[in-house]
Design an enzyme around this catalytic site. Structure first.
Site, PDB file in Angstrom:
ATOM      1  N   ARG A  87       0.837  -1.209   0.000  1.00  0.00           N
ATOM      2  CA  ARG A  87       0.000   0.000   0.000  1.00  0.00           C
ATOM      3  C   ARG A  87       0.872   1.259   0.000  1.00  0.00           C
ATOM      4  O   ARG A  87       0.573   2.249  -0.679  1.00  0.00           O
ATOM      5  CB  ARG A  87      -0.917  -0.033   1.225  1.00  0.00           C
ATOM      6  CG  ARG A  87      -1.895   1.120   1.311  1.00  0.00           C
ATOM      7  CD  ARG A  87      -2.975   0.839   2.361  1.00  0.00           C
ATOM      8  NE  ARG A  87      -3.855   1.984   2.532  1.00  0.00           N
ATOM      9  CZ  ARG A  87      -3.941   2.709   3.638  1.00  0.00           C
ATOM     10  NH1 ARG A  87      -3.215   2.386   4.695  1.00  0.00           N
ATOM     11  NH2 ARG A  87      -4.763   3.741   3.710  1.00  0.00           N
TER      12      ARG A  87
ATOM     13  N   HIS B 114       0.747   4.233  -2.768  1.00  0.00           N
ATOM     14  CA  HIS B 114       0.472   5.613  -2.372  1.00  0.00           C
ATOM     15  C   HIS B 114       1.631   6.541  -2.739  1.00  0.00           C
ATOM     16  O   HIS B 114       1.415   7.737  -2.979  1.00  0.00           O
ATOM     17  CB  HIS B 114       0.179   5.694  -0.875  1.00  0.00           C
ATOM     18  CG  HIS B 114      -1.204   5.237  -0.515  1.00  0.00           C
ATOM     19  ND1 HIS B 114      -1.940   5.826   0.502  1.00  0.00           N
ATOM     20  CD2 HIS B 114      -2.001   4.280  -1.045  1.00  0.00           C
ATOM     21  CE1 HIS B 114      -3.130   5.227   0.579  1.00  0.00           C
ATOM     22  NE2 HIS B 114      -3.175   4.277  -0.349  1.00  0.00           N
TER      23      HIS B 114
ATOM     24  N   GLY C  76       4.618  10.476  -8.844  1.00  0.00           N
ATOM     25  CA  GLY C  76       5.445   9.366  -9.314  1.00  0.00           C
ATOM     26  C   GLY C  76       6.192   8.683  -8.183  1.00  0.00           C
ATOM     27  O   GLY C  76       6.104   9.085  -7.013  1.00  0.00           O
TER      28      GLY C  76
ATOM     29  N   GLU D 135       3.219  14.035   3.162  1.00  0.00           N
ATOM     30  CA  GLU D 135       2.207  13.085   2.669  1.00  0.00           C
ATOM     31  C   GLU D 135       1.790  12.070   3.721  1.00  0.00           C
ATOM     32  O   GLU D 135       0.612  11.716   3.834  1.00  0.00           O
ATOM     33  CB  GLU D 135       2.737  12.333   1.441  1.00  0.00           C
ATOM     34  CG  GLU D 135       2.825  13.164   0.185  1.00  0.00           C
ATOM     35  CD  GLU D 135       3.531  12.414  -0.936  1.00  0.00           C
ATOM     36  OE1 GLU D 135       3.422  11.165  -1.000  1.00  0.00           O
ATOM     37  OE2 GLU D 135       4.200  13.075  -1.748  1.00  0.00           O
TER      38      GLU D 135
ATOM     39  N   ASN E 215      -3.273   8.724   4.411  1.00  0.00           N
ATOM     40  CA  ASN E 215      -2.023   8.034   4.745  1.00  0.00           C
ATOM     41  C   ASN E 215      -1.776   7.855   6.234  1.00  0.00           C
ATOM     42  O   ASN E 215      -0.778   7.245   6.637  1.00  0.00           O
ATOM     43  CB  ASN E 215      -0.830   8.786   4.138  1.00  0.00           C
ATOM     44  CG  ASN E 215      -0.712   8.567   2.645  1.00  0.00           C
ATOM     45  OD1 ASN E 215      -1.336   7.665   2.091  1.00  0.00           O
ATOM     46  ND2 ASN E 215       0.086   9.389   1.981  1.00  0.00           N
TER      47      ASN E 215
ATOM     48  N   HIS F 154      -5.668  -5.894  -2.974  1.00  0.00           N
ATOM     49  CA  HIS F 154      -6.559  -5.948  -1.811  1.00  0.00           C
ATOM     50  C   HIS F 154      -6.718  -7.374  -1.279  1.00  0.00           C
ATOM     51  O   HIS F 154      -7.482  -7.596  -0.346  1.00  0.00           O
ATOM     52  CB  HIS F 154      -7.933  -5.368  -2.157  1.00  0.00           C
ATOM     53  CG  HIS F 154      -7.929  -3.884  -2.325  1.00  0.00           C
ATOM     54  ND1 HIS F 154      -8.964  -3.178  -2.908  1.00  0.00           N
ATOM     55  CD2 HIS F 154      -7.004  -2.951  -1.973  1.00  0.00           C
ATOM     56  CE1 HIS F 154      -8.678  -1.885  -2.923  1.00  0.00           C
ATOM     57  NE2 HIS F 154      -7.495  -1.719  -2.354  1.00  0.00           N
TER      58      HIS F 154
ATOM     59  N   ASP G 239      -3.218 -14.257  -3.003  1.00  0.00           N
ATOM     60  CA  ASP G 239      -3.893 -15.217  -3.885  1.00  0.00           C
ATOM     61  C   ASP G 239      -5.016 -14.504  -4.636  1.00  0.00           C
ATOM     62  O   ASP G 239      -5.100 -13.272  -4.611  1.00  0.00           O
ATOM     63  CB  ASP G 239      -4.429 -16.405  -3.070  1.00  0.00           C
ATOM     64  CG  ASP G 239      -5.337 -15.966  -1.923  1.00  0.00           C
ATOM     65  OD1 ASP G 239      -5.878 -14.829  -1.980  1.00  0.00           O
ATOM     66  OD2 ASP G 239      -5.523 -16.741  -0.969  1.00  0.00           O
TER      67      ASP G 239
END
Length: 318
Positions: free
Chosen positions: A59, A63, A69, A85, A91, A188, A248
């Site tokens: 994650r 982010h 970038g 950030e 965040n 996810h 998976d």
């Protein structure tokens, strides 16, 4: 552990065309040959102490790349009047920054001032996937670290409440396709979400119903039990799929059963193209792995604004 290695030719062809810095899988071959194995050891050790580390690293990389970038701006600490950030609302729940810091320390011992924090984060994200039973790949390297990090920029991140049009726009602005959107959403399969990110689906959904009708009724009931309307337990939430520490294709299988967590997950079933891809990945884990690897290489190659190799990932060089 499933392993997928793409040829160098394939990797170079996948590198985002917007990238101004030429990335190479052999970038540190001469200057720091043991960097990758050292980073892997640090990630593996961290995972032994905390099974949430892989989801956190994946994650974190996402982010980072979606704002200016892939330049490690997400790692910078707030200083003075500037909120960085990592302190922006989306965040605040990011964690495991210490893993990147530890990897940086180990790499600096071997090769001072050579390996960027942005590359360490990209490599750690790959390790997070591979060490959780998912595919592995050769990460193109050569990113530089950025000097600018602003909390307000986190508003550019795709929200869990986004519909398919908003998601498509967010990804296309970064040179990523609708196929990349579906493949990267498979990330996810790892992790956990706090109630606030899916409260909109289980309480006061609209004027007609409290619960999103696209959600499995029994699944919605279970979520409402852990996340009541006026939830006061900050740590309350739900796993993103049935095997939150294993990489998976369960995420896609559950999505087709109405057991997705976010509105942005459910949105993948609202167009024929995206639904076909969800079905394909639910049916074949290998197809998902292959697509995920290609999309991760594209995403992690989005050109950043970096100009330096930070000596400490939390602060710019002075």
């Amino acid at each position: 552990m499933a392993t997928i290695f793409l040829s160098l030719v394939t990797i170079f062809s996948l590198i985002n065309l917007h990238s101004s810095n030429a990335l190479s899988v052999n970038y540190y071959h001469q200057t720091c040959p043991n960097a990758e194995s050292t980073i892997t050891k640090v990630v593996k050790k961290s995972m032994m102490n905390d099974r949430t580390v892989p989801a956190a690293l994946l994650r974190m990389h996402f982010h980072d790349c979606f704002i200016k970038g892939c330049d490690a701006s997400v790692l910078l600490n707030s200083q003075g009047n500037n909120q960085a950030e990592k302190d922006g609302p989306p965040n605040i729940s990011l964690h495991a920054f210490y893993v990147i810091d530890n990897a940086k320390k180990e790499v600096e011992k071997m090769c001072p001032g050579v390996v960027s924090c942005a590359d360490i984060l990209a490599l750690a994200a790959k390790d997070a996937v591979a060490l959780s039973g998912g595919p592995s790949w050769d990460v193109p390297k050569g990113r530089k670290d950025g000097k600018i990090s602003k909390a307000n920029d986190t508003r550019q991140l795709p929200f869990p409440t986004f519909n398919i049009s908003q998601l498509h726009q967010s990804f296309s602005q970064r040179g990523l396709s609708i196929d990349d959107l579906v493949a990267l959403s498979g990330g996810h399969t790892l992790g956990f979400s706090h109630c606030s990110s899916f409260q909109n689906r289980i309480h006061n959904f609209n004027n007609i119903t409290n619960v999103d009708p696209s959600m499995s009724p029994s699944f919605a009931t279970s979520l409402r039990q852990v996340c009541p309307m006026h939830n006061k337990v900050k740590s309350a939430g739900a796993n993103l799929d049935s095997s939150p520490t294993v990489f998976d294709n369960a995420y896609y299988k559950l999505l087709l059963q109405g057991k997705s967590i976010f509105s942005s997950d459910q949105a993948l079933l609202t167009t024929s193209r995206t639904k076909a891809l969800v079905t394909k990945f639910a049916t074949s884990q290998q197809e998902f792995y292959h697509a995920f690897v290609e999309s991760m290489i594209r995403m992690s190659s989005i050109s950043g604004t970096g100009t330096e190799i930070r000596l400490n990932c939390g602060v710019v060089n002075h």
